[in-house]
Write a protein that holds these residues in place. Structure first.
Motif, short mmCIF file in Angstrom:
data_model
loop_
_atom_site.label_atom_id
_atom_site.label_comp_id
_atom_site.label_asym_id
_atom_site.label_seq_id
_atom_site.Cartn_x
_atom_site.Cartn_y
_atom_site.Cartn_z
N LEU A 191 0.85 -1.19 0.00
CA LEU A 191 0.00 0.00 0.00
C LEU A 191 0.88 1.24 0.00
O LEU A 191 1.71 1.42 0.90
N ILE A 192 0.72 2.08 -1.02
CA ILE A 192 1.52 3.30 -1.15
C ILE A 192 0.61 4.50 -0.90
O ILE A 192 -0.42 4.65 -1.55
N CYS A 193 1.01 5.34 0.04
CA CYS A 193 0.15 6.46 0.44
C CYS A 193 1.00 7.71 0.63
O CYS A 193 2.06 7.66 1.28
N SER A 194 0.55 8.81 0.07
CA SER A 194 1.31 10.06 0.17
C SER A 194 0.88 10.90 1.37
O SER A 194 1.56 11.85 1.74
N THR A 195 -0.27 10.58 1.95
CA THR A 195 -0.78 11.37 3.07
C THR A 195 -0.16 10.91 4.38
O THR A 195 0.73 10.07 4.41
N GLY A 196 -0.67 11.45 5.47
CA GLY A 196 -0.12 11.12 6.78
C GLY A 196 -0.33 9.68 7.17
O GLY A 196 -1.13 8.96 6.57
N GLY A 198 -1.79 8.46 9.69
CA GLY A 198 -3.15 8.18 10.13
C GLY A 198 -4.06 7.83 8.98
O GLY A 198 -4.84 6.87 9.04
N SER A 199 -3.99 8.59 7.87
CA SER A 199 -4.80 8.31 6.69
C SER A 199 -4.42 6.98 6.07
O SER A 199 -5.28 6.22 5.61
N ALA A 200 -3.12 6.70 6.04
CA ALA A 200 -2.66 5.44 5.47
C ALA A 200 -3.20 4.26 6.27
O ALA A 200 -3.65 3.26 5.69
N ARG A 201 -3.17 4.35 7.59
CA ARG A 201 -3.67 3.26 8.42
C ARG A 201 -5.18 3.11 8.31
O ARG A 201 -5.71 2.00 8.37
N LEU A 202 -5.88 4.23 8.11
CA LEU A 202 -7.33 4.16 7.91
C LEU A 202 -7.64 3.42 6.62
O LEU A 202 -8.50 2.54 6.59
N LEU A 203 -6.92 3.75 5.55
CA LEU A 203 -7.12 3.06 4.28
C LEU A 203 -6.77 1.58 4.42
O LEU A 203 -7.49 0.71 3.90
N PHE A 255 -9.95 7.30 1.19
CA PHE A 255 -11.10 6.88 1.99
C PHE A 255 -11.79 5.65 1.40
O PHE A 255 -12.79 5.18 1.92
N LEU A 256 -11.24 5.11 0.29
CA LEU A 256 -11.73 3.88 -0.36
C LEU A 256 -13.24 3.92 -0.59
O LEU A 256 -14.02 3.29 0.13
N ASP A 257 -13.62 4.64 -1.64
CA ASP A 257 -15.04 4.69 -2.00
C ASP A 257 -15.44 3.42 -2.76
O ASP A 257 -14.62 2.53 -3.01
N GLU A 258 -16.70 3.36 -3.15
CA GLU A 258 -17.22 2.15 -3.80
C GLU A 258 -16.53 1.89 -5.14
O GLU A 258 -16.26 0.74 -5.50
N LYS A 259 -16.23 2.97 -5.87
CA LYS A 259 -15.54 2.81 -7.15
C LYS A 259 -14.16 2.16 -6.95
O LYS A 259 -13.75 1.27 -7.70
N GLY A 260 -13.44 2.61 -5.92
CA GLY A 260 -12.13 2.03 -5.63
C GLY A 260 -12.23 0.57 -5.25
O GLY A 260 -11.41 -0.26 -5.66
N SER A 261 -13.24 0.23 -4.46
CA SER A 261 -13.45 -1.16 -4.05
C SER A 261 -13.71 -2.06 -5.26
O SER A 261 -13.20 -3.18 -5.34
N GLN A 262 -14.49 -1.56 -6.21
CA GLN A 262 -14.80 -2.35 -7.40
C GLN A 262 -13.55 -2.57 -8.26
O GLN A 262 -13.35 -3.65 -8.82
N LYS A 263 -12.70 -1.55 -8.34
CA LYS A 263 -11.45 -1.69 -9.09
C LYS A 263 -10.55 -2.76 -8.46
O LYS A 263 -9.94 -3.57 -9.16
#
Length: 428
Positions: A191-196, A198-203, A255-263
């Motif tokens: 998992l690659i995340c550019s934000t903080g 906290g956001s990375a762990r939430l995702l 925030f992993l929306d529905e579109k991201g989940s489907q991908k």
């Protein structure tokens, strides 16, 4: 009361069987060491074992039982290599070493290797080696895990100046095998995340909850960390628009929306389908890389012959012979009538399997083998590595097939016995 996972129960059981056999044969560990405090559950288990088997378990053996209980209870403290080093320092250095030198891992593997290796290195520095009654079976049935443990053993030798013998590598292989079996159920993800953080762990938590039986997140990293250690996982999930050569990537919202989940769901289905290519092993075989010879009868001569043939054909780089010989000297891959020397991936241009057969026998570190499979693997076949080693396990267990290969007259016959198609390298 201790709650064990299936792996923890099997691991402890195997250790106890080996330890009890050592004790009965009066081959127990004898050395003065820094005493790890025994957990209450360890003391209780020791009492039960002593009562059931009418034996006295020495304190050194109790300490190794304690390691397994510590792993189960999640404790990772108070382990030292040198008396003047703080446990946290040693553990931190070892953890960094493991994460840097193992391509694929999860937190469970790192934890269990820490608990095993830190006291093991202390013991090996004192010249004390554990006997493992199941080394040959581990080498035979857990071939991929054993090869990975040998790779790690070479790196341990370079880093800590401690040679890790066959029996110890087999113990490490049990941890590797447990990781492999855990990973087979999942697609490994970075998992690659550019934000903080906290956001990375939430995702991370959202991905885990939505794909609980499909995805295993190996690591959460930044773009800079990606440059320092390349991707070895099956899939990249990123909040940054990124493209990586040879590895599928899915771009999602933090925030992993529905579109991201489907991908993610779609690419999981595609990867799962790709895992079961029945030709992956036979495609590594080539009649030009199969040799029947009754003259070469020494291990190093056979490795040198095969390495030079592979180099001439452009499959590997110069230096592979010396690397393969060093690896075999550390830990022999001979098992019954077969040996499987391994080429480090950095020397491999194109993956392949070379085969050498001598019906009269080859002296392989005081064992005699008739068939040699020289493995030259690289990242190109990473997705199918379990299937490839599964094919080797099937070959090793098929005595009739092995005897047919030994009696074969030429490369085409051997190729067809192994399930490959007769094909020649083109020079154009």
């Amino acid at each position: 009361m201790i709650k064990f996972s299936d792996y923890e129960y099997q691991s402890l059981t195997i250790h106890l069987v080996i330890a009890l056999e050592r004790i009965k044969n009066n081959e127990v560990l004898r050395f003065n060491s820094y005493r790890e405090p025994l957990l209450e559950n360890t003391k209780l288990l020791v009492l039960l074992l002593e009562k059931e088997f009418a034996i006295k378990i020495p304190i050194e053996e109790q300490e190794y039982i304690n390691i397994h209980i510590m792993a189960t209870e999640g404790s990772r403290t108070k382990i030292t290599v040198q008396p003047n080093q703080k446990p946290s320092t040693v553990e931190s250095e070892m953890e960094q070493f493991l994460r840097k030198n193992i391509d694929e891992y999860d937190s469970i593997l790192i934890k269990n290797l820490l608990l095993h290796l830190i006291p093991a290195l202390k013991r090996l520095k004192l010249g004390l080696k554990l006997r493992n009654l199941y080394t040959e079976n581990i080498k035979r049935f857990f071939l991929l895990a054993y090869n990975r443990s040998v790779d790690l053993g070479l790196k341990i030798k370079n880093e800590f100046k401690v040679e890790v013998p066959d029996n110890e590598l087999a113990f490490i292989a049990l941890h590797m095998e447990a990781f492999i079996e855990r990973s087979e159920k999942f697609i490994n993800v970075v998992l690659i995340c550019s934000t903080g953080l906290g956001s990375a762990r939430l995702l991370e938590q959202r991905i885990k909850s939505r794909f609980v039986n499909k995805i295993h997140i190996n690591r959460v990293i930044s773009l800079q960390e990606l440059k320092e250690k390349p991707v070895t996982e099956d899939l990249v999930i990123s909040t940054i628009n990124i493209k990586l050569r040879g590895v599928p990537a899915v771009i999602v919202s933090p925030f992993l929306d529905e579109k991201g989940s489907q991908k993610i769901e779609k690419i999981i289905d595609n990867l799962s389908f790709d895992y079961s290519d029945p030709k992956v092993f036979s495609d590594l075989l080539n009649s030009d890389l199969i040799f029947v010879d009754s003259e070469l009868s020494q291990r190093d001569d056979v490795i040198r012959f095969l390495g030079q043939k592979l180099e001439q054909a452009g499959y590997v780089k110069a230096g592979i012979v010396e690397a393969a010989v060093r690896r075999e000297k550390l830990a022999s891959t001979a098992t019954e009538m077969v040996a499987i020397p391994h080429a480090p991936i950095e020397y491999v241009n194109r993956p392949c399997v070379a085969v050498f057969v001598n019906s009269k026998g080859i002296d392989w570190d005081n064992n005699y083998v008739n068939i040699v499979f020289f493995l030259a693997m690289n990242e190109d076949i990473k997705t199918f590595i379990n299937e490839i080693y599964g094919s080797f396990n099937n070959i090793l267990e098929n005595k009739h097939l092995l005897n047919q290969i030994v009696r074969a007259k030429d490369s085409e016959e051997i190729l067809q016995l192994l399930g490959g198609e007769v094909k020649r390298e083109r020079n154009d």
